[in-house]
Design a protein around this motif. Sequence first.
Motif, short mmCIF file in Angstrom:
data_model
loop_
_atom_site.label_atom_id
_atom_site.label_comp_id
_atom_site.label_asym_id
_atom_site.label_seq_id
_atom_site.Cartn_x
_atom_site.Cartn_y
_atom_site.Cartn_z
N SER A 47 0.83 -1.19 0.00
CA SER A 47 0.00 0.00 0.00
C SER A 47 0.87 1.25 0.00
O SER A 47 1.89 1.30 0.69
CB SER A 47 -0.90 0.04 1.23
N ASN A 48 0.45 2.25 -0.75
CA ASN A 48 1.12 3.55 -0.73
C ASN A 48 0.44 4.43 0.30
O ASN A 48 -0.77 4.58 0.29
CB ASN A 48 1.05 4.22 -2.11
N VAL A 49 1.25 4.99 1.22
CA VAL A 49 0.71 5.81 2.29
C VAL A 49 1.56 7.06 2.48
O VAL A 49 2.72 7.12 2.06
CB VAL A 49 0.66 5.05 3.64
N VAL A 50 0.93 8.04 3.11
CA VAL A 50 1.63 9.24 3.59
C VAL A 50 1.42 9.27 5.08
O VAL A 50 0.29 9.12 5.56
CB VAL A 50 1.05 10.52 2.95
N VAL A 51 2.50 9.42 5.85
CA VAL A 51 2.41 9.49 7.30
C VAL A 51 3.05 10.78 7.78
O VAL A 51 4.02 11.27 7.20
CB VAL A 51 3.06 8.26 7.99
N PHE A 52 2.49 11.33 8.85
CA PHE A 52 3.00 12.54 9.47
C PHE A 52 3.32 12.21 10.92
O PHE A 52 2.55 11.53 11.58
CB PHE A 52 1.94 13.65 9.43
N GLY A 53 4.47 12.67 11.40
CA GLY A 53 4.85 12.37 12.77
C GLY A 53 6.20 12.94 13.13
O GLY A 53 6.64 13.95 12.58
N ALA A 63 4.39 7.72 13.88
CA ALA A 63 3.34 8.32 13.06
C ALA A 63 2.20 8.81 13.93
O ALA A 63 1.70 8.08 14.79
CB ALA A 63 2.84 7.32 12.04
N ASP A 64 1.79 10.06 13.72
CA ASP A 64 0.64 10.63 14.42
C ASP A 64 -0.60 10.61 13.53
O ASP A 64 -1.70 10.42 14.02
CB ASP A 64 0.94 12.06 14.85
N GLN A 65 -0.40 10.83 12.24
CA GLN A 65 -1.50 10.83 11.27
C GLN A 65 -1.06 10.04 10.06
O GLN A 65 0.14 9.93 9.78
CB GLN A 65 -1.84 12.25 10.84
N TYR A 66 -2.02 9.52 9.32
CA TYR A 66 -1.70 8.77 8.11
C TYR A 66 -2.80 8.94 7.09
O TYR A 66 -3.93 9.32 7.42
CB TYR A 66 -1.51 7.28 8.42
N ARG A 67 -2.49 8.63 5.85
CA ARG A 67 -3.47 8.64 4.77
C ARG A 67 -3.07 7.56 3.78
O ARG A 67 -1.94 7.53 3.31
CB ARG A 67 -3.48 10.00 4.08
N VAL A 68 -3.98 6.64 3.50
CA VAL A 68 -3.74 5.59 2.50
C VAL A 68 -4.11 6.19 1.15
O VAL A 68 -5.19 6.73 0.98
CB VAL A 68 -4.59 4.34 2.80
N LEU A 69 -3.20 6.13 0.17
CA LEU A 69 -3.36 6.82 -1.10
C LEU A 69 -4.14 6.03 -2.14
O LEU A 69 -4.39 6.54 -3.22
CB LEU A 69 -1.99 7.20 -1.67
#
Length: 91
Positions: A47-53, A63-69
Amino acid sequence: MLSKQGEIQKIKLIASDPPLVYFQLGEEHCLIARHALTFFAEAAPGSNVVVFGHKNNRGQFIADQYRVLEKNQLWLDFSLSRYPRKKAGQP
């Protein structure tokens, strides 16, 4: 806050109470505790994801936040279900 984007190589549940999920994003080792079980259900290897942390003192990315693309695993399981959908207004 740092952001990372990439493909998940490995994912596994480390602890169940409280939930803690380890995943490898490219060459980066990451952990997620907030919404960990939701992340574990939505994401899969590949899976391609973007994580913020942020990084902890061991150099791991927390990681505090994530989004699956892409379409996540839950959506795929639901859409490929062999059971028919209920029509509106039917019990």
